[in-house]
Design a protein around this motif. Structure first.
Motif, PDB file in Angstrom:
ATOM      1  N   GLN A 156       0.848  -1.205   0.166  1.00  0.00           N
ATOM      2  CA  GLN A 156      -0.166   0.029   0.038  1.00  0.00           C
ATOM      3  C   GLN A 156       0.834   1.169  -0.182  1.00  0.00           C
TER       4      GLN A 156
ATOM      5  N   GLU B  78      -2.896  -3.475  -2.298  1.00  0.00           N
ATOM      6  CA  GLU B  78      -2.942  -4.274  -3.627  1.00  0.00           C
ATOM      7  C   GLU B  78      -2.115  -5.526  -3.591  1.00  0.00           C
TER       8      GLU B  78
ATOM      9  N   ASP C  96       8.467   3.734  -7.655  1.00  0.00           N
ATOM     10  CA  ASP C  96       6.954   3.200  -7.844  1.00  0.00           C
ATOM     11  C   ASP C  96       6.691   2.138  -6.659  1.00  0.00           C
TER      12      ASP C  96
ATOM     13  N   THR D 162      -3.337   5.649  -1.690  1.00  0.00           N
ATOM     14  CA  THR D 162      -3.829   4.535  -2.608  1.00  0.00           C
ATOM     15  C   THR D 162      -4.108   3.225  -1.818  1.00  0.00           C
ATOM     16  N   GLN D 163      -4.676   2.248  -2.530  1.00  0.00           N
ATOM     17  CA  GLN D 163      -5.560   1.109  -1.797  1.00  0.00           C
ATOM     18  C   GLN D 163      -4.465  -0.117  -1.716  1.00  0.00           C
TER      19      GLN D 163
END
Length: 122
Positions: free
Chosen positions: A39, A46, A88, A43-44
């Protein structure tokens, strides 16, 4: 009942590598699946990758090629190797275990670790 101990996170430069570990312990009778989620801020959570009791491994599309999930059944431990880390990839990485505490193997409940921070920055 179930304890998950995660380790291996930290600050890494782009292009570097990390290996995350997650060890499960407690009153576990059987483990159906173990895996990693992540996470990033805002953001959620994942899916990254999971490995089932059959040995089948499933990776998210972004994880194919740079991420490798493995396990040591004797230690109830999974490892996530991440190569060529990118900014990222910065996120909190969480371990999740689907396990049963009953000898019947049912029910199977999900247990989450506290998370380990991975920061990719120069």
């Amino acid at each position: 009942q179930v304890q998950l101990v995660e380790s291996g996170g930290g600050l890494v430069q782009p292009g570097g590598s990390l290996r995350l570990s997650c060890a499960a312990s407690g009153s576990i009778f059987s483990i159906s699946v173990m895996g990693w989620y992540r996470q990033a801020p805002g953001t959620q959570r994942e899916l990254v990758a999971v490995i089932h009791s059959t040995g089948t491994t499933t990776y998210a599309d972004f994880a194919k090629g740079r991420f490798t999930l493995s396990r040591d059944n004797a230690k109830s431990t999974i490892y996530l190797r991440i190569n060529n880390l990118k900014p990222d990839d910065t996120a909190v990485y969480y371990c999740k275990v689907g396990a049963s505490l009953d000898e019947s193997g049912w029910p199977v409940n999900d247990y989450w670790g506290q998370g380990t921070q991975v920061t990719v920055s120069s």
